[in-house]
Design a protein around this motif. Structure first.
Motif, PDB file in Angstrom:
ATOM      1  N   VAL A  25       8.891 -20.264  -3.587  1.00  7.65           N
ATOM      2  CA  VAL A  25       9.112 -18.823  -3.698  1.00  7.65           C
ATOM      3  C   VAL A  25       8.207 -18.145  -2.680  1.00  7.65           C
ATOM      4  N   GLU A  26       8.807 -17.467  -1.706  1.00 10.53           N
ATOM      5  CA  GLU A  26       8.039 -16.739  -0.707  1.00 10.53           C
ATOM      6  C   GLU A  26       8.103 -15.248  -1.034  1.00 10.53           C
ATOM      7  N   VAL A  27       6.941 -14.638  -1.164  1.00 12.10           N
ATOM      8  CA  VAL A  27       6.897 -13.209  -1.480  1.00 12.10           C
ATOM      9  C   VAL A  27       6.337 -12.458  -0.272  1.00 12.10           C
ATOM     10  N   TYR A  28       7.166 -11.605   0.309  1.00 11.77           N
ATOM     11  CA  TYR A  28       6.785 -10.807   1.474  1.00 11.77           C
ATOM     12  C   TYR A  28       6.233  -9.479   0.967  1.00 11.77           C
ATOM     13  N   LEU A  29       4.926  -9.298   1.141  1.00  8.25           N
ATOM     14  CA  LEU A  29       4.228  -8.170   0.557  1.00  8.25           C
ATOM     15  C   LEU A  29       3.402  -7.417   1.594  1.00  8.25           C
ATOM     16  N   ASP A  30       3.275  -6.113   1.366  1.00 11.30           N
ATOM     17  CA  ASP A  30       2.454  -5.254   2.220  1.00 11.30           C
ATOM     18  C   ASP A  30       1.347  -4.658   1.361  1.00 11.30           C
ATOM     19  N   TYR A  31       0.115  -4.783   1.817  1.00 11.32           N
ATOM     20  CA  TYR A  31      -1.032  -4.336   1.037  1.00 11.32           C
ATOM     21  C   TYR A  31      -1.061  -2.829   0.764  1.00 11.32           C
ATOM     22  N   VAL A  32      -0.343  -2.047   1.550  1.00  5.58           N
ATOM     23  CA  VAL A  32      -0.334  -0.602   1.308  1.00  5.58           C
ATOM     24  C   VAL A  32       0.991  -0.135   0.715  1.00  5.58           C
ATOM     25  N   CYS A  33       1.719  -1.047   0.119  1.00  5.93           N
ATOM     26  CA  CYS A  33       2.984  -0.736  -0.557  1.00  5.93           C
ATOM     27  C   CYS A  33       2.762  -0.808  -2.073  1.00  5.93           C
ATOM     28  N   PRO A  74       0.594   3.023   9.209  1.00  7.12           N
ATOM     29  CA  PRO A  74      -0.223   2.537  10.329  1.00  7.12           C
ATOM     30  C   PRO A  74      -1.373   1.615   9.919  1.00  7.12           C
ATOM     31  N   SER A  75      -1.959   1.864   8.751  1.00 11.60           N
ATOM     32  CA  SER A  75      -3.080   1.023   8.334  1.00 11.60           C
ATOM     33  C   SER A  75      -2.638  -0.344   7.846  1.00 11.60           C
ATOM     34  N   SER A  76      -1.333  -0.547   7.712  1.00  9.81           N
ATOM     35  CA  SER A  76      -0.830  -1.847   7.278  1.00  9.81           C
ATOM     36  C   SER A  76      -1.331  -2.949   8.206  1.00  9.81           C
ATOM     37  N   THR A  77      -1.307  -2.683   9.496  1.00 10.45           N
ATOM     38  CA  THR A  77      -1.796  -3.681  10.453  1.00 10.45           C
ATOM     39  C   THR A  77      -3.251  -4.030  10.176  1.00 10.45           C
ATOM     40  N   LEU A  78      -4.072  -3.032   9.925  1.00  8.73           N
ATOM     41  CA  LEU A  78      -5.505  -3.254   9.758  1.00  8.73           C
ATOM     42  C   LEU A  78      -5.812  -4.088   8.518  1.00  8.73           C
ATOM     43  N   VAL A  79      -5.163  -3.775   7.405  1.00 11.05           N
ATOM     44  CA  VAL A  79      -5.464  -4.519   6.179  1.00 11.05           C
ATOM     45  C   VAL A  79      -4.939  -5.952   6.257  1.00 11.05           C
ATOM     46  N   HIS A  80      -3.799  -6.138   6.917  1.00  8.66           N
ATOM     47  CA  HIS A  80      -3.297  -7.499   7.078  1.00  8.66           C
ATOM     48  C   HIS A  80      -4.175  -8.291   8.046  1.00  8.66           C
ATOM     49  N   LYS A 106      -5.174   2.407  -2.309  1.00  6.08           N
ATOM     50  CA  LYS A 106      -5.144   3.844  -2.015  1.00  6.08           C
ATOM     51  C   LYS A 106      -6.225   4.233  -1.009  1.00  6.08           C
ATOM     52  N   SER A 107      -7.250   3.414  -0.887  1.00  7.24           N
ATOM     53  CA  SER A 107      -8.305   3.680   0.090  1.00  7.24           C
ATOM     54  C   SER A 107      -7.837   3.463   1.523  1.00  7.24           C
ATOM     55  N   TYR A 108      -6.628   2.867   1.659  1.00 11.98           N
ATOM     56  CA  TYR A 108      -6.092   2.593   2.993  1.00 11.98           C
ATOM     57  C   TYR A 108      -4.750   3.281   3.213  1.00 11.98           C
ATOM     58  N   PHE A 109      -4.387   4.198   2.315  1.00 13.90           N
ATOM     59  CA  PHE A 109      -3.201   5.016   2.532  1.00 13.90           C
ATOM     60  C   PHE A 109      -3.476   6.001   3.668  1.00 13.90           C
ATOM     61  N   ASP A 110      -2.419   6.612   4.199  1.00 13.04           N
ATOM     62  CA  ASP A 110      -2.524   7.475   5.373  1.00 13.04           C
ATOM     63  C   ASP A 110      -3.644   8.513   5.274  1.00 13.04           C
ATOM     64  N   VAL A 111      -3.657   9.266   4.184  1.00  7.53           N
ATOM     65  CA  VAL A 111      -4.622  10.354   4.039  1.00  7.53           C
ATOM     66  C   VAL A 111      -6.049   9.816   3.983  1.00  7.53           C
ATOM     67  N   SER A 112      -6.207   8.606   3.481  1.00  6.67           N
ATOM     68  CA  SER A 112      -7.539   8.024   3.315  1.00  6.67           C
ATOM     69  C   SER A 112      -8.145   7.517   4.615  1.00  6.67           C
ATOM     70  N   ARG A 123     -14.890  -1.743   9.105  1.00  5.71           N
ATOM     71  CA  ARG A 123     -16.182  -1.877   8.440  1.00  5.71           C
ATOM     72  C   ARG A 123     -16.002  -1.870   6.923  1.00  5.71           C
ATOM     73  N   ARG A 124     -15.168  -0.968   6.431  1.00  5.20           N
ATOM     74  CA  ARG A 124     -14.919  -0.899   4.988  1.00  5.20           C
ATOM     75  C   ARG A 124     -14.221  -2.165   4.495  1.00  5.20           C
ATOM     76  N   LEU A 125     -13.273  -2.653   5.297  1.00  5.17           N
ATOM     77  CA  LEU A 125     -12.570  -3.873   4.924  1.00  5.17           C
ATOM     78  C   LEU A 125     -13.508  -5.079   4.918  1.00  5.17           C
ATOM     79  N   ALA A 126     -14.436  -5.113   5.858  1.00  2.00           N
ATOM     80  CA  ALA A 126     -15.404  -6.206   5.910  1.00  2.00           C
ATOM     81  C   ALA A 126     -16.293  -6.197   4.669  1.00  2.00           C
ATOM     82  N   GLN A 127     -16.675  -5.013   4.236  1.00  2.00           N
ATOM     83  CA  GLN A 127     -17.495  -4.914   3.044  1.00  2.00           C
ATOM     84  C   GLN A 127     -16.706  -5.349   1.810  1.00  2.00           C
ATOM     85  N   LEU A 128     -15.432  -4.969   1.763  1.00  2.00           N
ATOM     86  CA  LEU A 128     -14.582  -5.393   0.650  1.00  2.00           C
ATOM     87  C   LEU A 128     -14.439  -6.911   0.637  1.00  2.00           C
TER      88      LEU A 128
END
Length: 212
Positions: A25-33, A74-80, A106-112, A123-128
């Motif tokens: 089972v392959e699940v194609y997922l986006d972290y900001v979805c 746009p932040s989808s690239t960064l979190v992936h 939600k910390s990586y949604f557009d407004v955030s 930097r925030r992702l590295a800390q996470l």
């Protein structure tokens, strides 16, 4: 589709005996979805324990997390990219880091992210990554950081240390024509009947039927 060894952390197996499962089972997922988050949470918190408790099903099926970058976020690239960096540094903690990304999405949604630089988001992702996966924050950031000066040959579009890995993951999704998240592929065929709103009981019923 095969999983390159360097992305082995994306595989979730349930049979401790080590035999190769018959079904994938392959699940194609986006972290900001949000819908991806809903499916991932069901898989990790409810479905995975239920499969492990079912020795027959555990020997038959495996899951693979497939990175589905969606450019309208746009932040989808960064979190992936951050997840790829964790795959490189600590592949066995990939699912833990993914869980943290979905909890914190939600910390990586557009407004955030709109008022911070790309490297500030990294930097925030590295800390996470340090908090959730136990990787070294500075080491993770070094894989993600974008240089602020041109390369020796004058190049300005240099990417970062995980750009090439992310390209491979995106190519793999395009080869099977996946467009949106979440998308589920079972044994190479898109399973359109599977919904992000499915309960664990619906998953188990479907898996039992399709692996019989």
């Amino acid at each position: 589709m095969a999983l390159p060894p360097k992305f082995k952390g994306q595989r979730l197996v349930f049979n401790e005996a080590g035999s190769e499962p018959l079904h994938t089972v392959e699940v194609y997922l986006d972290y900001v979805c949000p819908f991806s988050a809903k499916m991932f949470n069901t898989i990790q918190t409810s479905l995975a324990p239920a499969i492990r408790a079912n020795s027959t099903l555990a020997s038959k099926v495996q899951f693979i997390f497939r990175s589905q970058v969606q450019p309208w976020h746009p932040s989808s690239t960064l979190v992936h990219e951050a997840s790829v960096a964790v795959l490189r540094l600590s592949p066995d903690r990939f699912w833990d880091f993914s869980a943290a990304l979905f909890r914190d999405q939600k910390s990586y949604f557009d407004v955030s992210v709109v008022n911070e630089t790309r490297n500030q988001t990294y930097r925030r992702l590295a800390q996470l990554g340090a908090e959730s996966a136990g990787v070294d924050a500075d080491e993770l950031y070094r894989l993600l950081e974008i240089p602020t000066t041109p390369a020796d040959d004058g190049s300005l579009n240099v990417g970062n240390a995980v750009t090439n890995d992310l390209k491979v993951l995106i190519k793999m999704a395009r080869l099977v024509s996946v467009h949106v998240s979440p998308t589920v592929i079972f044994d190479g065929v898109v399973a359109n009947d599977i919904s992000s709103g499915w309960t664990v009981d619906q998953w188990i019923e479907w898996l039992n039927k399709n692996t019989a």
